[in-house]
Design an enzyme around this catalytic site. Structure first.
Site, mmCIF file in Angstrom:
data_model
loop_
_atom_site.group_PDB
_atom_site.id
_atom_site.type_symbol
_atom_site.label_atom_id
_atom_site.label_comp_id
_atom_site.label_asym_id
_atom_site.label_seq_id
_atom_site.Cartn_x
_atom_site.Cartn_y
_atom_site.Cartn_z
ATOM 1 N N ALA A 197 91.958 -62.785 -42.609
ATOM 2 C CA ALA A 197 91.362 -62.051 -43.725
ATOM 3 C C ALA A 197 90.584 -60.821 -43.231
ATOM 4 O O ALA A 197 90.857 -59.688 -43.638
ATOM 5 C CB ALA A 197 90.455 -62.997 -44.506
ATOM 6 N N ASN A 246 76.880 -72.943 -46.533
ATOM 7 C CA ASN A 246 78.230 -73.434 -46.186
ATOM 8 C C ASN A 246 78.260 -74.959 -46.174
ATOM 9 O O ASN A 246 79.199 -75.572 -46.672
ATOM 10 C CB ASN A 246 78.654 -72.916 -44.811
ATOM 11 C CG ASN A 246 79.238 -71.517 -44.876
ATOM 12 O OD1 ASN A 246 80.417 -71.336 -45.006
ATOM 13 N ND2 ASN A 246 78.382 -70.511 -44.816
ATOM 14 N N LYS A 254 72.007 -64.340 -40.683
ATOM 15 C CA LYS A 254 73.237 -64.710 -41.403
ATOM 16 C C LYS A 254 73.639 -66.143 -41.059
ATOM 17 O O LYS A 254 74.062 -66.913 -41.922
ATOM 18 C CB LYS A 254 74.379 -63.736 -41.074
ATOM 19 C CG LYS A 254 75.585 -64.010 -41.962
ATOM 20 C CD LYS A 254 76.674 -62.978 -41.900
ATOM 21 C CE LYS A 254 77.718 -63.270 -42.974
ATOM 22 N NZ LYS A 254 79.023 -62.704 -42.645
ATOM 23 N N GLU A 311 83.865 -74.024 -38.947
ATOM 24 C CA GLU A 311 83.059 -73.384 -37.890
ATOM 25 C C GLU A 311 81.717 -74.100 -37.672
ATOM 26 O O GLU A 311 80.797 -73.526 -37.101
ATOM 27 C CB GLU A 311 82.830 -71.906 -38.246
ATOM 28 C CG GLU A 311 84.119 -71.088 -38.262
ATOM 29 C CD GLU A 311 83.899 -69.584 -38.450
ATOM 30 O OE1 GLU A 311 83.381 -69.181 -39.508
ATOM 31 O OE2 GLU A 311 84.237 -68.824 -37.516
HETATM 32 P P1 NAD Z 1 90.878 -66.380 -41.246
HETATM 33 O O1 NAD Z 1 90.919 -67.863 -41.354
HETATM 34 O O2 NAD Z 1 91.426 -65.606 -42.397
HETATM 35 O O3 NAD Z 1 91.655 -65.903 -39.943
HETATM 36 C C1 NAD Z 1 91.321 -66.433 -38.668
HETATM 37 C C2 NAD Z 1 92.626 -66.841 -37.972
HETATM 38 O O4 NAD Z 1 93.215 -67.956 -38.663
HETATM 39 C C3 NAD Z 1 93.677 -65.739 -37.962
HETATM 40 O O5 NAD Z 1 94.351 -65.802 -36.736
HETATM 41 C C4 NAD Z 1 94.591 -66.126 -39.111
HETATM 42 O O6 NAD Z 1 95.897 -65.627 -38.999
HETATM 43 C C5 NAD Z 1 94.562 -67.636 -39.034
HETATM 44 N N1 NAD Z 1 94.869 -68.250 -40.330
HETATM 45 C C6 NAD Z 1 94.354 -67.912 -41.551
HETATM 46 N N2 NAD Z 1 94.868 -68.702 -42.514
HETATM 47 C C7 NAD Z 1 95.735 -69.550 -41.885
HETATM 48 C C8 NAD Z 1 96.579 -70.606 -42.340
HETATM 49 N N3 NAD Z 1 96.636 -70.947 -43.625
HETATM 50 N N4 NAD Z 1 97.311 -71.253 -41.428
HETATM 51 C C9 NAD Z 1 97.265 -70.930 -40.104
HETATM 52 N N5 NAD Z 1 96.477 -69.937 -39.606
HETATM 53 C C10 NAD Z 1 95.728 -69.263 -40.487
HETATM 54 O O7 NAD Z 1 89.377 -66.010 -40.922
HETATM 55 P P2 NAD Z 1 88.540 -64.742 -41.386
HETATM 56 O O8 NAD Z 1 88.070 -64.969 -42.761
HETATM 57 O O9 NAD Z 1 89.282 -63.515 -41.046
HETATM 58 O O10 NAD Z 1 87.258 -64.890 -40.446
HETATM 59 C C11 NAD Z 1 87.231 -64.448 -39.095
HETATM 60 C C12 NAD Z 1 85.785 -64.515 -38.629
HETATM 61 O O11 NAD Z 1 85.010 -63.599 -39.410
HETATM 62 C C13 NAD Z 1 85.128 -65.882 -38.843
HETATM 63 O O12 NAD Z 1 84.172 -66.097 -37.859
HETATM 64 C C14 NAD Z 1 84.433 -65.727 -40.194
HETATM 65 O O13 NAD Z 1 83.354 -66.623 -40.364
HETATM 66 C C15 NAD Z 1 83.961 -64.291 -40.075
HETATM 67 N N6 NAD Z 1 83.721 -63.610 -41.356
HETATM 68 C C16 NAD Z 1 84.666 -63.651 -42.338
HETATM 69 C C17 NAD Z 1 84.403 -62.980 -43.537
HETATM 70 C C18 NAD Z 1 85.400 -62.992 -44.673
HETATM 71 O O14 NAD Z 1 85.025 -62.597 -45.792
HETATM 72 N N7 NAD Z 1 86.638 -63.383 -44.470
HETATM 73 C C19 NAD Z 1 83.206 -62.276 -43.699
HETATM 74 C C20 NAD Z 1 82.307 -62.236 -42.639
HETATM 75 C C21 NAD Z 1 82.577 -62.897 -41.463
#
Ligand code: NAD
Length: 310
Positions: free
Chosen positions: A10, A194, A186, A271
């Site tokens: 994301a 969470n 944060k 996490e």
């Molecule tokens: P995410 O889960 O979307 O992605 C992280 C990884 O997981 C990526 O490699 C992605 O391809 C994989 N992934 C996602 N969905 C999957 C699925 N269904 N099956 C298999 N793999 C999958 O995580 P994110 O939201 O991008 O967060 C990354 C970091 O940033 C984390 O530490 C999160 O806490 C932090 N963060 C996220 C946000 C947000 O709004 N998304 C905001 C601030 C901080």
């Protein structure tokens, strides 16, 4: 400037899209097969504020299939994937590669230091939000900002120039000496919202509607604050409490279910070890009892186990 996103979920795909659209040389690496295949075949579909902004053919690979060196590497995995992702991309790091880590949670610098010199680590905290509408589909709302700090401040000019360049794509990054405090603030908020929303099974507004929510909040934050102070961080508990209260309004984040809640529901691991679990770990080092964080961590892990999350 060659920019790699190590993890293009994301958040990674949102920042990656912004830089790619601004003409930067962006590559994604990810291990989620359907995501990699969909982006390669159809491009990353970008939907922001409910507007379809089209499909973007950002080069996307499995980490082991990429060679060469990158000038900037954004780490955007979940916290528990950080070490394994660094193992997979360490061959792409040269002596001046800046590695930017904007993961939620605590303890990431120690992991990064095993792979990257401290002068090349930029640690940050972001209030951008983002989501995925399935593999290959970025679905996000609003805008945000990111605070960032170089772990060892050699050659700071290079970093400030880099931030300026990233900001040309709208990333809205700000170099700040208060970054560590913001990371803890944060993390404190995440340690509360969470976990309780997940265990109570409620959204943020519903959590705030319980008349004794402040007792619950303080049970965790008293431990976060004590451990933070022992770590030398100027944690201000009253600011975290205020930040939490500001999320209760349904017009802000009140109707939102926190990311840990969503990971739990979606059958994924959470996490927790980098939130309350890290408070427990650091508490032991400093001889500070953390009974609430200890139990919350166990409860979240037991819920992952009962659900069969992977
Ligand atoms: P995410 O889960 O979307 O992605 C992280 C990884 O997981 C990526 O490699 C992605 O391809 C994989 N992934 C996602 N969905 C999957 C699925 N269904 N099956 C298999 N793999 C999958 O995580 P994110 O939201 O991008 O967060 C990354 C970091 O940033 C984390 O530490 C999160 O806490 C932090 N963060 C996220 C946000 C947000 O709004 N998304 C905001 C601030 C901080």
């Amino acid at each position: 400037m060659r920019v790699l996103f190590a993890g293009a979920g994301a958040l990674g795909s949102r920042f990656g899209y912004m830089l790619f659209k601004n003409g930067e040389d962006v590559t994604f690496v990810d291990s989620w097969k359907e995501h990699v295949e969909n982006i390669t075949k159809n491009g990353l579909k970008v939907i922001i504020d409910d507007k379809d902004l089209g499909n973007y053919y950002i080069p996307t690979y499995y980490p082991e299939d990429v060679s060469g060196k990158y000038d900037v590497i954004f780490i955007a995995t979940k916290s528990m994937q950080l070490r394994s992702m660094l193992e997979k991309v360490k061959h792409l790091i040269h002596e001046d590669t800046k590695v930017i880590c904007i993961l939620n949670g605590l303890g990431h610098v120690d992991t990064l230091k095993d792979f990257v010199e401290e002068k090349n680590i930029l640690i940050g905290v972001t209030v951008w939000t983002s989501g995925l509408g399935g593999p290959g589909v970025l679905k996000a709302y609003g805008s945000g900002k990111t605070e960032i700090k170089q772990v060892k401040e050699d050659n700071l000019d290079e970093t400030l120039k880099l931030i300026e360049r990233l900001n040309q794509a709208g990333l809205n990054m700000n170099y700040s000496d208060n970054t560590y405090q913001s990371i803890w603030h944060k993390a404190g908020l995440n340690c509360v919202l969470n976990t309780y929303c997940t265990l109570i099974d409620c959204n943020i507004n519903q959590y705030g509607s319980y008349e004794k929510h402040l007792d619950l909040t303080r049970a965790i934050l008293n431990e976060v604050t004590a451990v933070g102070h022992a770590e030398g961080i100027d944690v201000k508990q009253e600011i975290i409490e205020k930040n939490i209260e500001n999320c209760f309004d349904p017009k802000t984040a009140g109707l939102h279910y926190p990311s840990l809640y969503q990971d739990m529901k979606n059958g994924r691991l959470t996490e927790i070890d980098y939130l309350n679990g890290e408070i427990s770990r650091l508490g032991k080092i400093h001889n500070i009892p953390t009974p609430v964080c200890d139990v919350i961590t166990l409860m979240i892990h037991s819920k992952e186990s009962v659900n069969g999350n992977k």
